[in-house]
Design a protein around this motif. Structure first.
Motif, PDB file in Angstrom:
ATOM      1  N   UNK A 204      61.726 -42.973 -88.589  1.00  0.00           N
ATOM      2  CA  UNK A 204      62.126 -44.235 -87.990  1.00  0.00           C
ATOM      3  C   UNK A 204      61.077 -45.323 -88.192  1.00  0.00           C
ATOM      4  N   UNK A 205      59.860 -44.935 -88.571  1.00  0.00           N
ATOM      5  CA  UNK A 205      58.799 -45.908 -88.787  1.00  0.00           C
ATOM      6  C   UNK A 205      58.831 -46.478 -90.208  1.00  0.00           C
ATOM      7  N   UNK A 206      59.823 -46.106 -90.997  1.00  0.00           N
ATOM      8  CA  UNK A 206      59.988 -46.628 -92.352  1.00  0.00           C
ATOM      9  C   UNK A 206      58.809 -46.255 -93.240  1.00  0.00           C
ATOM     10  N   UNK A 207      58.302 -45.043 -93.091  1.00  0.00           N
ATOM     11  CA  UNK A 207      57.209 -44.558 -93.915  1.00  0.00           C
ATOM     12  C   UNK A 207      57.756 -43.737 -95.071  1.00  0.00           C
ATOM     13  N   UNK A 208      57.015 -43.648 -96.179  1.00  0.00           N
ATOM     14  CA  UNK A 208      57.513 -42.907 -97.344  1.00  0.00           C
ATOM     15  C   UNK A 208      57.695 -41.415 -97.034  1.00  0.00           C
ATOM     16  N   UNK A 209      58.734 -40.853 -97.614  1.00  0.00           N
ATOM     17  CA  UNK A 209      59.046 -39.439 -97.431  1.00  0.00           C
ATOM     18  C   UNK A 209      59.302 -38.797 -98.784  1.00  0.00           C
ATOM     19  N   UNK A 210      59.001 -37.497 -98.848  1.00  0.00           N
ATOM     20  CA  UNK A 210      59.285 -36.682-100.021  1.00  0.00           C
ATOM     21  C   UNK A 210      59.974 -35.415 -99.538  1.00  0.00           C
ATOM     22  N   UNK A 211      61.154 -35.157-100.099  1.00  0.00           N
ATOM     23  CA  UNK A 211      61.917 -33.962 -99.735  1.00  0.00           C
ATOM     24  C   UNK A 211      62.045 -33.102-100.986  1.00  0.00           C
ATOM     25  N   UNK A 212      61.471 -31.885-100.917  1.00  0.00           N
ATOM     26  CA  UNK A 212      61.445 -30.965-102.057  1.00  0.00           C
ATOM     27  C   UNK A 212      62.506 -29.897-101.815  1.00  0.00           C
ATOM     28  N   UNK A 213      63.475 -29.837-102.699  1.00  0.00           N
ATOM     29  CA  UNK A 213      64.537 -28.832-102.648  1.00  0.00           C
ATOM     30  C   UNK A 213      64.547 -28.063-103.962  1.00  0.00           C
ATOM     31  N   UNK A 214      64.909 -26.792-103.917  1.00  0.00           N
ATOM     32  CA  UNK A 214      64.986 -26.028-105.152  1.00  0.00           C
ATOM     33  C   UNK A 214      64.889 -24.547-104.904  1.00  0.00           C
ATOM     34  N   UNK A 215      64.390 -23.827-105.933  1.00  0.00           N
ATOM     35  CA  UNK A 215      64.295 -22.375-105.834  1.00  0.00           C
ATOM     36  C   UNK A 215      63.251 -21.853-106.810  1.00  0.00           C
ATOM     37  N   UNK A 216      62.635 -20.729-106.422  1.00  0.00           N
ATOM     38  CA  UNK A 216      61.812 -19.951-107.350  1.00  0.00           C
ATOM     39  C   UNK A 216      62.774 -19.006-108.047  1.00  0.00           C
ATOM     40  N   UNK A 217      63.158 -19.362-109.288  1.00  0.00           N
ATOM     41  CA  UNK A 217      64.302 -18.700-109.921  1.00  0.00           C
ATOM     42  C   UNK A 217      63.963 -17.312-110.445  1.00  0.00           C
ATOM     43  N   UNK A 218      62.965 -17.196-111.303  1.00  0.00           N
ATOM     44  CA  UNK A 218      62.723 -15.917-111.971  1.00  0.00           C
ATOM     45  C   UNK A 218      61.302 -15.882-112.493  1.00  0.00           C
ATOM     46  N   UNK A 219      60.892 -14.680-112.900  1.00  0.00           N
ATOM     47  CA  UNK A 219      59.598 -14.468-113.531  1.00  0.00           C
ATOM     48  C   UNK A 219      59.749 -13.546-114.728  1.00  0.00           C
ATOM     49  N   UNK A 220      59.046 -13.856-115.800  1.00  0.00           N
ATOM     50  CA  UNK A 220      59.132 -13.076-117.028  1.00  0.00           C
ATOM     51  C   UNK A 220      57.745 -12.613-117.455  1.00  0.00           C
ATOM     52  N   UNK A 221      57.677 -11.395-117.979  1.00  0.00           N
ATOM     53  CA  UNK A 221      56.414 -10.868-118.486  1.00  0.00           C
ATOM     54  C   UNK A 221      55.602 -10.112-117.473  1.00  0.00           C
ATOM     55  N   UNK A 222      56.165  -9.796-116.325  1.00  0.00           N
ATOM     56  CA  UNK A 222      55.416  -9.096-115.273  1.00  0.00           C
ATOM     57  C   UNK A 222      55.839  -7.643-115.129  1.00  0.00           C
ATOM     58  N   UNK A 223      56.841  -7.208-115.849  1.00  0.00           N
ATOM     59  CA  UNK A 223      57.313  -5.847-115.694  1.00  0.00           C
ATOM     60  C   UNK A 223      58.274  -5.709-114.525  1.00  0.00           C
ATOM     61  N   UNK A 224      58.599  -4.473-114.212  1.00  0.00           N
ATOM     62  CA  UNK A 224      59.549  -4.198-113.138  1.00  0.00           C
ATOM     63  C   UNK A 224      58.828  -4.118-111.789  1.00  0.00           C
ATOM     64  N   UNK A 225      59.537  -4.529-110.738  1.00  0.00           N
ATOM     65  CA  UNK A 225      58.990  -4.441-109.384  1.00  0.00           C
ATOM     66  C   UNK A 225      58.046  -5.568-109.028  1.00  0.00           C
ATOM     67  N   UNK A 226      58.317  -6.794-109.470  1.00  0.00           N
ATOM     68  CA  UNK A 226      57.446  -7.938-109.215  1.00  0.00           C
ATOM     69  C   UNK A 226      58.033  -8.819-108.117  1.00  0.00           C
ATOM     70  N   UNK A 227      57.152  -9.488-107.406  1.00  0.00           N
ATOM     71  CA  UNK A 227      57.528 -10.485-106.403  1.00  0.00           C
ATOM     72  C   UNK A 227      56.565 -11.652-106.514  1.00  0.00           C
ATOM     73  N   UNK A 228      56.967 -12.798-105.955  1.00  0.00           N
ATOM     74  CA  UNK A 228      56.169 -14.021-106.064  1.00  0.00           C
ATOM     75  C   UNK A 228      55.937 -14.602-104.682  1.00  0.00           C
TER      76      UNK A 228
END
Length: 285
Positions: free
Chosen positions: A106-130
């Motif tokens: 309401x104070x008219x200050x700049x805002x940034x809204x980040x939307x998206x997803x951590x889609x995938x990972x390649x080259x780490x082998x099986x059983x990886x998480x981020x």
């Protein structure tokens, strides 16, 4: 014989007179006592007096209970009035804090809204998480969403790409352009023995223009001595950073001392929404 019979009759008449006189005296005494307020002698009168006394006692007890209830109500009202002002002050201050934190828009200050997803990972082998972090400086204020999170562990069957599709949703308030948001990543891998091994670190700057982006973030990990690399191969204890700030904040001063090797890459999809920047003479690309 006649003389004896006449004496018996006289005695009988005398006894009757005496009993009648005693009855008259008793009746007269009861009437005098009733008129003067003395204790009655009949059972009915005593029962009526007992009932009246019991009623008086019950009415007295009811009156005492009513006075006690009235006193408790008065004390409760007084206590409520004494606490009314502090409670309202606390409510107002809490409401003001909520407005200050959550309604800065309401104070008219700049805002940034980040939307998206951590889609995938390649080259780490099986059983990886981020595990991911949104890093900002003191000129930025967090309004909503989560600044950090972790994906699930994926075990791909026919390919080397782990699909996570983990959502991102962060709402930030900008008070200065210094310290633009950054996305820091840590990729971990779980082997067949249930041990977590570090697979790589990575970071990228969040774009500074509204729109949709597909970001491929390259990752790396520290390389240890020959003994540490042998232990990492057989025991699963890969070398790790002691300070996560080496990814960006201390990168220029301390990261040059590290020996690193490349690992896989992480794909992140981001939709960026920016607001009120032009009201503060900030030209967006």
């Amino acid at each position: 014989a006649l003389r004896r019979r006449g004496g018996w009759r006289r005695r009988r008449r005398g006894e009757r007179k005496r009993s009648a006189n005693m009855a008259r005296r008793e009746r007269a005494g009861s009437m005098d006592s009733a008129a003067s307020g003395d204790a009655p002698s009949s059972a009915a009168t005593r029962l009526r007096q007992f009932s009246a006394g019991r009623l008086r006692r019950e009415s007295a007890l009811d009156a005492d209970a009513a006075r006690a209830a009235a006193g408790d109500a008065a004390d409760e009202n007084a206590q409520r009035q004494s606490f009314a002002v502090p409670a309202s002050d606390r409510l107002k201050s809490a409401h003001a804090r909520v407005i200050t934190k959550n309604r800065q828009v309401a104070l008219n200050e700049p805002e940034v809204h980040i939307l998206g997803e951590v889609e995938a990972g390649a080259g780490f082998g099986s059983g990886a998480c981020c595990r991911w972090f949104v890093d900002v400086d003191s000129m930025w204020q967090h309004l909503g969403g989560h600044l950090e999170g972790q994906t699930q562990i994926d075990y791909p069957v026919d390919q080397d790409t782990c699909v996570w599709s983990h959502p991102l949703d962060v709402h930030l308030l900008c008070k200065g352009l210094q310290g633009w948001p950054r996305l820091l990543l840590q990729v971990w891998r779980m082997d067949e023995f249930g041990r977590l091994q570090l697979s790589g670190y990575g970071f990228t700057h969040i774009p500074n223009a509204p729109g949709s982006y597909e970001l491929d973030i390259a990752t790396w990990r520290p390389v240890g001595t020959l003994k540490e690399e042998i232990a990492a191969q057989f025991l699963g204890s890969t070398p790790q950073l002691r300070d996560i700030d080496l990814l960006f904040r201390k990168a220029w001063s301390d990261r040059c001392r590290l020996s690193t090797t490349s690992s896989g890459s992480v794909r992140v999809n981001i939709d960026l929404v920016m607001r009120n920047f032009q009201d503060h003479q900030v030209d967006l690309p």
